[in-house]
Scaffold this active site. Sequence first.
Site, PDB file in Angstrom:
ATOM      1  N   THR A 108       0.843  -1.182   0.000  1.00  0.00           N
ATOM      2  CA  THR A 108       0.000   0.000   0.000  1.00  0.00           C
ATOM      3  C   THR A 108       0.879   1.234   0.000  1.00  0.00           C
ATOM      4  O   THR A 108       1.717   1.392   0.885  1.00  0.00           O
ATOM      5  CB  THR A 108      -0.894   0.021   1.253  1.00  0.00           C
ATOM      6  OG1 THR A 108      -1.647  -1.186   1.285  1.00  0.00           O
ATOM      7  CG2 THR A 108      -1.834   1.202   1.233  1.00  0.00           C
ATOM      8  N   SER A 111      -0.174   7.089  -0.808  1.00  0.00           N
ATOM      9  CA  SER A 111      -1.241   7.871  -1.422  1.00  0.00           C
ATOM     10  C   SER A 111      -2.502   7.067  -1.674  1.00  0.00           C
ATOM     11  O   SER A 111      -3.524   7.618  -2.061  1.00  0.00           O
ATOM     12  CB  SER A 111      -0.762   8.450  -2.766  1.00  0.00           C
ATOM     13  OG  SER A 111      -0.396   7.403  -3.654  1.00  0.00           O
ATOM     14  N   CYS A 112      -2.447   5.752  -1.469  1.00  0.00           N
ATOM     15  CA  CYS A 112      -3.592   4.908  -1.805  1.00  0.00           C
ATOM     16  C   CYS A 112      -3.835   3.901  -0.701  1.00  0.00           C
ATOM     17  O   CYS A 112      -2.932   3.166  -0.320  1.00  0.00           O
ATOM     18  CB  CYS A 112      -3.346   4.182  -3.126  1.00  0.00           C
ATOM     19  SG  CYS A 112      -4.611   2.975  -3.543  1.00  0.00           S
ATOM     20  N   GLY A 113      -5.077   3.855  -0.199  1.00  0.00           N
ATOM     21  CA  GLY A 113      -5.383   2.951   0.888  1.00  0.00           C
ATOM     22  C   GLY A 113      -6.051   1.673   0.470  1.00  0.00           C
ATOM     23  O   GLY A 113      -6.371   0.842   1.310  1.00  0.00           O
ATOM     24  N   CYS A 115      -4.893  -0.215  -2.446  1.00  0.00           N
ATOM     25  CA  CYS A 115      -4.081  -0.908  -3.429  1.00  0.00           C
ATOM     26  C   CYS A 115      -4.111  -2.407  -3.174  1.00  0.00           C
ATOM     27  O   CYS A 115      -4.066  -2.853  -2.039  1.00  0.00           O
ATOM     28  CB  CYS A 115      -2.645  -0.410  -3.366  1.00  0.00           C
ATOM     29  SG  CYS A 115      -2.468   1.334  -3.764  1.00  0.00           S
TER      30      CYS A 115
END
Length: 325
Positions: A108, A111-113, A115
């Site tokens: 992860t 910037s992305c929770g 992925c």
Amino acid sequence: MSRVAVKRRILRVKDTARTRRIDSLAAEEPLEIRLDGTPLTVTMRTPGDDFDLAAGFLVSEGAVGSADDIATIRYCAGGTVDGGNTYNVLDVRLAPGLEAPAPRNFYTTSSCGVCGKASLEAVRTVARWSAGDDPVELAQSVVVTLPDRLRAAQRVFDRTGGLHAAGLFTADGEPLCVREDVGRHNAVDKLLGWALRDGRLPLRGTVLMVSGRASFELVQKAVMGGVPALAAVSAPSSLAVELAAEEGLTLIGFLRGDSMNVYTGERRLCEGAPSPGLRNAGSVATGVTREGDGSPATEPPPRSGGHQHVTSGVGNGSAGARPPG
């Protein structure tokens, strides 16, 4: 300086002037979360409040709903070739009988929770509590103060200018907990983990204030924690609005100055004072204590047993960038 920020010599250029100076950077390091010794996910995060991050991640995944669901959390030794501890690997032991979530396909990023999720349907985790059933009312005059209150609690952002923040507030605008991280989703997970370990879930009668945009994963995390209202200084995504509407969450975006956009749940926002008994429905009283920057520990601290406090952890990047000079 703690691990939440690091120093680096840089070249400062302003017009024709060039100077050498020391700058503070927000730390970003990988954290591997294991369940019973089996790798679950790796996330890029700002070190600090790691136990809360791991616990909150499991809340977001729907794996746990109370502090009793977690037996222990500990750092794993042997993270370096010489056997030293990097404090970048955590092992979580669930209570007997609980089923572990499936491992993430990929790491992860900050910037992305979400992925590594196989599909959108897999992201729509079934919540334990209904945000739509929370009758709390929010005074407009209180909501507009939340960005400044969040910014005032950001300790590491003042040094680095490179962190997101998430703050949990009562309906009266009193801060319960603030967390900072390079990842906006990590900051929210740290809040959820703090609430889980302190016996506060579901977070009825509260408002979650975030420093950046209101993405789908942040709405999902709010729903999983039983939060009835989410406010952001920037824009929501279309899917975030869709999920908020489905779950009965009040979603506010572009909260700046005295203006805001209310995308869902406008029934909770009132111009005057909330109705008696609904202002802080389900919320908790507060006092003030401060936590450190997340120094290593081997076991989770004991549950508070209902002690009421404000805790401020590692901060935002939305209330304006830190001046370079």
